[in-house]
Design a protein around this motif. Structure first.
Motif, PDB file in Angstrom:
ATOM      1  N   SER A 163     147.231  77.421 -43.157  1.00  0.00           N
ATOM      2  CA  SER A 163     147.792  78.759 -43.365  1.00  0.00           C
ATOM      3  C   SER A 163     148.502  79.247 -42.114  1.00  0.00           C
ATOM      4  O   SER A 163     149.544  79.911 -42.191  1.00  0.00           O
ATOM      5  N   ASN A 166     151.818  77.406 -42.034  1.00  0.00           N
ATOM      6  CA  ASN A 166     152.709  77.962 -43.057  1.00  0.00           C
ATOM      7  C   ASN A 166     153.236  79.329 -42.641  1.00  0.00           C
ATOM      8  O   ASN A 166     154.424  79.632 -42.817  1.00  0.00           O
ATOM      9  N   GLU A 167     152.344  80.143 -42.095  1.00  0.00           N
ATOM     10  CA  GLU A 167     152.774  81.470 -41.653  1.00  0.00           C
ATOM     11  C   GLU A 167     153.751  81.356 -40.490  1.00  0.00           C
ATOM     12  O   GLU A 167     154.692  82.144 -40.380  1.00  0.00           O
TER      13      GLU A 167
END
Length: 710
Positions: A163, A166-167
């Motif tokens: 995450s 991805n962020e």
């Protein structure tokens, strides 16, 4: 009472329990010797020591009281400790091996004590089997619980890392600005896993140069972020150039391209107070761009291998964004330099109009466009005003703009009327589409298109002749302050072909102001063209002390922020040449008219105070009038214009263009135009709807080049 196997084990454990501290110390020594990585970090070492003591106490208690292996309670903190090991990045195999090593040491001690309590070999054998089975069952159960907790934590951390990456892909590289991209990297890292982040880019990489093979590594600090305002301060300030010391962690990362962890004094070299640091090179498309340093000074947990892997993944994404930004910046700077080099560097000297101009490139997100303007002096004291806009952005648009501007100046030099000039320019735009091949890289040459407005002003007649090719109409401000948009025949954009262009002609009072511009001035995402034109009319109607001030007022009113598209603005205030600066004579088509013309010219030059040009002007006028009588057709007219230079013009009804040639020794003629060319600063021919005009521009520096005619 006969002893059982369980009873023997219980007695041995009870006896050994009084020396449990010795057993714990022995297990710790064994683990330190076999698994030194468990003791590198003080927090993990303390946790491991506590875990040894708790497990030995739980195991001995279960053996002493003959509790079933499945009912022996492991330490309450065991699961949390497994999760801490996972967060720390300790391999699962290390945790399982620690269980087995500790089990072996405890079993060895217990088995060594049994012969002291009985000489019954069968009982000792049975007790040994019971002890091994119980210990194995306990270790298996606690190991299984630890593995489950460890894997859960690892999965959670893996999910968190994914995450995070991805962020990072969403938050880093939102623009094509290098400084902002690196700052986004620093802000993202500080928010999640770093206390202090610095990003340094190679100065050579910022200018799209190769990695320096020798000499010092010059870095520019492009970003910095910290969780606290009073934390450790790195050496270089933002946007400051500094030398990367040889042998430093950053230098090794830049040269080798490999990331590294640093703890203790090495981590605190650049920022005192830091106890752990990650140094990660920024590499993209095979090029080293710079280095990022992630530091911890408030978070007591040192960086581990998983943190290093996370930093690498985030840095890799940031490096691609930085590379995109620097390539775009370089291409934009190249296109902007090319475009500015192709635009006029100053207004030419002429008396017909007073001019002021502005060029504003579009915002960074759009790229350089193909807008241009030009002021071209023409024969007869006239001047041509040009504004154009090439479709598209980038180097291709800038290069196309340069081609079109050169073409316009070339066509203007042969004095084509505005509508004919646009027709020829349309052919020039169409021509590359026929030359384009199937393997053209980038923007196809056949997709080129443009708009253009071409206007010619004659200060003698005070008449403007204008034609446009798909361009926005010009604005006219009369001396009384009235502002209107000129209703010109629209004409198709350049590049369509096959459609005619029409010219419009209007007479203007002296002091009128003509505003030529591109659509980027009046069209924006915030408003439509009509609103922009209304704002332009209002801005032009405001009183101002000069044309430069009017330019500033227009730009400020219509473009308070960076424009969405390139903008070119050209303002021209008209002047007129009065009757005292122009003299005209109609001549008869007979040889005697040549002498009268010379006499008229001499008398007029005396009135103007140009006696020093008398001889030169008489020679030029004599040759031009003689040619018009001999080779032209009536009506024949002579005109003198007293401007910055003396302009001599002879018009006749023939469309035949005279050509300069070199006469042979025994030729009786052929030297007239050669003489004119030698005496005049400039000379040429322009054609009208009927007939032509041969003109020559004379200055007081002209001298008779006698050697050329001997």
């Amino acid at each position: 009472m006969d002893l059982t196997a369980a009873g023997l084990v219980s007695r041995v454990v009870r006896e050994l329990g009084s020396r449990a501290d010795e057993l714990i110390a022995e297990v710790e020594r064994g683990l330190r010797r076999e698994l030194p990585e468990l003791w590198e970090d003080p927090d993990i070492a303390r946790m491991a020591a506590e875990n040894i003591a708790d497990h030995i106490a739980a195991g001995l208690f279960g053996l002493e009281h003959a509790i079933e292996p499945g009912l022996i309670e492991p330490p309450p903190a065991d699961v949390d400790r497994a999760r801490r090991l996972a967060r720390h990045g300790t391999p699962l195999g290390t945790m399982l091996r620690a269980f087995r090593l500790a089990q072996a040491i405890v079993l060895d001690r217990l088995l060594a004590e049994m012969p002291r309590f009985t000489e019954d070999a069968e009982l000792v054998s049975a007790a040994t089997r019971h002890l091994i089975a119980t210990a194995a069952a306990y270790v298996d159960r606690t190991s299984e619980q630890g593995v489950v907790a460890f894997q859960e934590e690892r999965d959670r951390r893996l999910q968190w890392r994914l995450s995070m990456v991805n962020e990072a892909g969403v938050r880093i590289g939102t623009t094509l600005d290098i400084a902002r991209t690196t700052q986004e990297l620093a802000d993202h890292a500080v928010e999640y896993f770093a206390d202090l982040v610095t990003v340094d880019l190679l100065d050579a990489a910022l200018h799209c140069h190769e990695f320096p093979s020798e000499g010092p590594l010059v870095l520019r600090r492009t970003a910095r972020a910290s969780v606290t305002e009073d934390g450790p301060e790195p050496g270089a300030a933002p946007q400051e150039l500094h030398i990367c010391p040889d042998g430093s962690p950053e230098a090794r990362a830049l040269v080798t391209g490999q990331p590294a962890k640093h703890h203790g004094d090495t981590a605190a070299a650049d920022a005192p107070g830091v106890h752990s640091a990650l140094v990660v090179p920024l590499r993209a498309r095979g090029a080293t761009l710079g280095v990022a340093r992630f530091c911890r000074h408030r978070n007591p947990v040192p960086y581990d291998d998983e943190d290093l892997l996370l930093a690498q993944e985030i840095a890799a994404r940031a490096a691609v964004a930085v590379d995109n930004a620097r390539r775009y910046s370089y291409a934009r700077a190249t296109a902007l330099t090319l475009q500015r080099s192709l635009l006029p560097r100053g207004a030419p000297r002429q008396s017909a109009v007073e001019v002021a101009y502005r060029y504003l490139p579009a915002g960074d997100q759009v790229g350089v466009g193909g807008d241009w303007y030009d002021v071209i002096p023409l024969s007869g004291a006239r001047v041509a005003l040009v504004v154009g806009d090439v479709v598209g952005h980038g180097i291709h648009a800038a290069a196309t703009m340069g081609r079109l501007r050169t073409a316009v100046r070339t066509l203007a030099d042969i004095d084509l009327p505005p509508d004919e000039l646009l027709t020829h320019l349309d052919d020039i735009v169409l021509r590359p589409s026929g030359e384009a091949s199937d393997d053209v890289d980038g923007e196809a040459a056949g997709d080129m298109g443009a708009t253009c407005l071409y206007a010619v002003y004659d200060p003698v007649s005070r008449r403007f002749t204008l034609a446009r090719a798909g361009h926005v109409p010009p604005a006219l401000v009369t001396p009384d302050g009235t502002v209107e948009l000129l209703d010109l025949p629209p004409g198709p954009p350049l590049g369509l072909g096959g459609l005619p262009f029409e010219a419009a002609e209007l007479e203007l009072p002296e002091g009128s102001l003509l505003a030529l511009y591109t659509d980027g001035l009046v069209e924006s995402r915030d408003h439509d063209v009509d609103a922009g034109l209304a704002a332009l009319r209002h801005a032009l109607a405001q009183p101002a002390p000069s044309l430069e001030a009017i330019c500033d007022n227009v730009i400020e009113a219509l473009l308070p922020n960076r424009p969405d598209d390139d903008v070119a603005l050209l303002l021209a205030r008209t002047h007129a040449l009065g009757a005292g600066q122009v003299a005209t004579w109609d001549l008869a088509a007979e040889p005697a008219a040549v002498a009268r013309a010379r006499s008229d010219v001499s008398r007029q030059l005396s009135q103007w105070g140009l006696e020093e040009l008398d001889f030169t002007a008489e020679l030029v006028v004599s040759e031009l009038v003689t040619n018009a009588i001999r080779y032209g057709r009536p009506p024949i007219r002579l005109r003198l214009i007293h401007d910055r230079a003396l302009l001599c013009e002879v018009s006749d009804g023939s469309s035949t263009t005279p050509h300069l040639r070199r006469a042979r020794v025994f030729d009786e003629g052929g030297r007239g135009l050669l003489l004119v060319a030698q005496l005049a600063e400039h000379w040429g021919t322009r054609h009208a709807r009927r007939g032509k005009t041969v003109w020559a521009e004379l200055s007081d520096t002209a001298e008779l080049p006698l050697p050329a005619f001997t």
